[in-house]
Design an enzyme around this catalytic site. Structure first.
Site, PDB file in Angstrom:
ATOM      1  N   LYS A  93       5.644  -6.280  -1.557  1.00 36.45           N
ATOM      2  CA  LYS A  93       6.202  -7.357  -2.372  1.00 36.45           C
ATOM      3  C   LYS A  93       7.178  -6.769  -3.363  1.00 36.45           C
ATOM      4  O   LYS A  93       6.849  -5.811  -4.077  1.00 36.45           O
ATOM      5  CB  LYS A  93       5.051  -8.064  -3.123  1.00 36.45           C
ATOM      6  CG  LYS A  93       5.499  -9.193  -4.013  1.00 36.45           C
ATOM      7  CD  LYS A  93       5.444 -10.524  -3.280  1.00 36.45           C
ATOM      8  CE  LYS A  93       6.253 -11.605  -3.977  1.00 36.45           C
ATOM      9  NZ  LYS A  93       7.695 -11.607  -3.675  1.00 36.45           N
ATOM     10  N   GLN A 114       7.505  -0.693  -8.368  1.00 32.16           N
ATOM     11  CA  GLN A 114       6.885  -1.975  -8.009  1.00 32.16           C
ATOM     12  C   GLN A 114       5.418  -1.809  -7.619  1.00 32.16           C
ATOM     13  O   GLN A 114       4.600  -2.693  -7.856  1.00 32.16           O
ATOM     14  CB  GLN A 114       7.688  -2.586  -6.854  1.00 32.16           C
ATOM     15  CG  GLN A 114       7.446  -4.061  -6.644  1.00 32.16           C
ATOM     16  CD  GLN A 114       8.281  -4.936  -7.564  1.00 32.16           C
ATOM     17  OE1 GLN A 114       9.444  -4.679  -7.786  1.00 32.16           O
ATOM     18  NE2 GLN A 114       7.680  -5.978  -8.109  1.00 32.16           N
ATOM     19  N   LYS A 117       3.491  -1.757 -10.889  1.00 30.58           N
ATOM     20  CA  LYS A 117       3.647  -3.053 -11.558  1.00 30.58           C
ATOM     21  C   LYS A 117       2.758  -4.095 -10.884  1.00 30.58           C
ATOM     22  O   LYS A 117       2.011  -4.815 -11.538  1.00 30.58           O
ATOM     23  CB  LYS A 117       5.120  -3.473 -11.454  1.00 30.58           C
ATOM     24  CG  LYS A 117       5.446  -4.804 -12.083  1.00 30.58           C
ATOM     25  CD  LYS A 117       6.858  -5.252 -11.748  1.00 30.58           C
ATOM     26  CE  LYS A 117       7.898  -4.219 -12.124  1.00 30.58           C
ATOM     27  NZ  LYS A 117       9.262  -4.728 -11.986  1.00 30.58           N
ATOM     28  N   LYS A 129      10.825  -2.931  -2.067  1.00 31.87           N
ATOM     29  CA  LYS A 129      12.077  -3.400  -2.675  1.00 31.87           C
ATOM     30  C   LYS A 129      13.172  -3.335  -1.625  1.00 31.87           C
ATOM     31  O   LYS A 129      13.071  -2.560  -0.671  1.00 31.87           O
ATOM     32  CB  LYS A 129      12.443  -2.506  -3.865  1.00 31.87           C
ATOM     33  CG  LYS A 129      13.432  -3.118  -4.843  1.00 31.87           C
ATOM     34  CD  LYS A 129      12.787  -4.050  -5.846  1.00 31.87           C
ATOM     35  CE  LYS A 129      13.811  -4.742  -6.710  1.00 31.87           C
ATOM     36  NZ  LYS A 129      13.192  -5.455  -7.833  1.00 31.87           N
ATOM     37  N   ASP A 169      16.446 -10.457  -7.319  1.00 34.75           N
ATOM     38  CA  ASP A 169      16.651  -9.383  -8.302  1.00 34.75           C
ATOM     39  C   ASP A 169      18.116  -9.518  -8.711  1.00 34.75           C
ATOM     40  O   ASP A 169      18.720 -10.600  -8.527  1.00 34.75           O
ATOM     41  CB  ASP A 169      16.344  -7.995  -7.683  1.00 34.75           C
ATOM     42  CG  ASP A 169      16.274  -6.878  -8.731  1.00 34.75           C
ATOM     43  OD1 ASP A 169      15.238  -6.760  -9.387  1.00 34.75           O
ATOM     44  OD2 ASP A 169      17.261  -6.150  -8.917  1.00 34.75           O
ATOM     45  N   ASN A 244      19.230 -13.730 -15.177  1.00 35.42           N
ATOM     46  CA  ASN A 244      17.962 -14.469 -15.136  1.00 35.42           C
ATOM     47  C   ASN A 244      16.965 -13.984 -16.179  1.00 35.42           C
ATOM     48  O   ASN A 244      16.414 -14.777 -16.943  1.00 35.42           O
ATOM     49  CB  ASN A 244      17.372 -14.357 -13.717  1.00 35.42           C
ATOM     50  CG  ASN A 244      15.995 -14.949 -13.645  1.00 35.42           C
ATOM     51  OD1 ASN A 244      14.997 -14.247 -13.772  1.00 35.42           O
ATOM     52  ND2 ASN A 244      15.904 -16.252 -13.489  1.00 35.42           N
TER      53      ASN A 244
END
Ligand code: NDP
Length: 448
Positions: A93, A114, A117, A129, A169, A244
């Site tokens: 993910k 990631q 995280k 990623k 992203d 974002n």
């Protein structure tokens, strides 16, 4: 490495040898390996079983050609990447980035971060990623759509709701996710909502996903402030970027009583002592897809500065929310002189090692990206839960879950740092807590 444990030193040397020229990946790996010194002393099983050596090597790396035709009828060729890093805790993910700076090393650093995280969120998701060196800037909607379709024509065979679940992203927002998901659906003949997150609300998306990373970062800072008996009330805040993450960080700071006096893009920064007008910022960036300089043209209290750095402005709290290594040692020194007391990384690895060192020496509390910006992927996991249950939660309920998850991550970072004798060190706490959960799963699953 600062106090090298021999095995960790060997692993790092191997990372350098095997991944030549991938500076950002080296930086991310070093940062984690350094934090694990106390862990491997306490738990030799992690080195004995080669868990760390296995973890720095991605499970799978995919590199592919992305040919597409521009509006002039000219064939363009970009390069696509997906690094499927670790599926010990769940399907791979992590987001997809479209930016000309994207290369394998960048994708690998992001994928590696990631893993930890996603582990920290406490939700069942592995790490990965992807991206491309495609530059969406200045491209028409038709060009962006054709590029996304070509990108997904190759990538679709590597995805699946139980295999690999991408999201957005840098350069990949709702519009791009629509085109990517649309092409996946068309090729596979499956309406597999759970294969993508960040979807639009009418086609399987979750409320709060758009806001989640920025809101989550600010919730994390709110917890850092509470530990010191403080609040956002009246705090002067700088937020870099105006994409974002930045936009929704600004919105949440204002909701919690702080004032954001500056934000930026790659062309410069705006200084607005009256506080950034977030609705105007959304209009300029999201609706018109314009530049931050246009915000200053439309706002009498704001000025645009093309030269210099946002970090020159004195502030209490700095939230770097643009990109990797955007805040260096000189910026850190300026911020410290200006009175900064908290830095939280909304972006991934925005502070250089020298900057982090300077903040640590000056007693500035720093929240690492893998903890502070985990609200985005956490809400993506909530989107997956809703898709699996064919359900749709209210904004209030989803935001409550996000807030609770961020509080949990904050507390886990602090308590783990305490447990390993590094009180107040959020970065070490995040790395260690994130690592232990993945490492234990890897031990349980055999040599994988
Ligand atoms: P966006 O594309 O929406 O916005 C990126 C912003 O950063 C833009 O304002 C852009 O300016 C600026 N920027 C990008 N590159 C540079 C550069 N080299 N120098 C200066 N400014 C730059 O991306 P996001 O907001 O989604 O992502 C920002 C960061 O947050 C990234 O590090 C990303 O990995 C991280 N992140 C994002 C998550 C998400 O949910 N979106 C989740 C977790 C982390 P310009 O338009 O001029 O390029």
């Amino acid at each position: 490495m600062s106090h090298p444990n021999e095995t960790l030193r060997d692993i790092y040397d191997e990372v350098l040898r095997r991944n030549a020229g991938e500076a950002e990946f080296h930086q991310a790996a070093l940062e984690v390996l350094e934090s694990l010194e106390t862990v491997v002393t306490k738990h030799p099983e992690y080195t004995d079983s080669q868990v760390i050596r296995r973890l720095v090597e991605p499970e799978r790396q995919i590199i592919f050609r992305v040919p597409w035709v521009d509006d002039r009828g000219v064939v363009q060729v970009n390069r696509g990447f997906r690094v499927q890093y670790s599926s010990a805790l769940g399907p791979f993910k992590g987001g997809i980035r479209f930016h000309p700076s994207v290369n394998l090393g960048i994708v690998k650093f992001l994928g590696f971060e990631q893993i930890f995280k996603n582990s920290l969120t406490g939700l069942p998701i592995g790490g990965g990623k992807g991206g491309s060196d495609f530059d969406p800037k200045g491209r028409s909607t038709g060009e962006v759509m054709r590029f996304c379709q070509s990108f997904m024509t190759e990538l679709h065979r590597h995805l699946g709701e139980y295999t690999d679940v991408p999201a957005g992203d840098i350069g990949v927002g709702g519009r791009e996710i629509g085109y990517l998901f649309g092409q996946y659906k068309r090729i596979t003949n499956r309406y597999e909502s759970g294969v993508f997150t960040g979807k639009g609300l009418s086609w399987g998306g979750s409320r709060v996903r758009t806001e989640a990373t920025g809101y989550g970062t600010v919730y994390f800072v709110d917890e850092m402030l509470k530990v010191r008996g403080e609040s956002f009330d009246g705090k002067r805040v700088l937020v870099s970027g105006s994409g974002n993450v930045a936009i929704y960080a600004i919105e949440k700071v204002h909701q919690l009583g702080g004032i954001v006096i500056g934000c930026s893009d790659s062309g410069g920064y705006v200084h607005d002592e009256a506080g950034i007008d977030v609705e105007l910022l959304k209009e300029v960036k999201d609706v018109r897809r314009g530049r931050i300089s246009e915000y200053a043209d439309l706002r009498p209290s704001a000025s645009f500065v093309a030269q210099g750095s946002l970090w020159d402005l004195p502030c209490d709290i700095a939230l770097p929310c643009a990109t990797q290594n955007e805040l260096d040692g000189d910026h850190a020194a300026t911020l410290i002189r200006g009175g900064v007391s908290i830095v939280a990384e909304g972006a991934n690895m925005p502070c250089t090692r020298v900057a982090l060192q300077a903040f640590a020496e000056a007693g500035v509390r720093c929240a690492p990206g893998k903890a502070a910006n985990a609200g985005g992927v956490a809400t993506s996991a909530l989107e997956m839960q809703q898709n699996a249950a064919r359900d749709s939660w209210s904004f209030e309920h989803t935001e409550e879950r996000l807030e609770e998850i961020m509080r949990g991550i904050h507390d886990r970072c602090l308590s783990t740092a305490d447990e390993y004798g590094l009180p107040g060190n959020y970065a070490a706490g995040a790395n260690i807590a994130g690592f232990i959960k993945v490492a234990d799963a890897m031990l349980a699953l055999g040599v994988i």
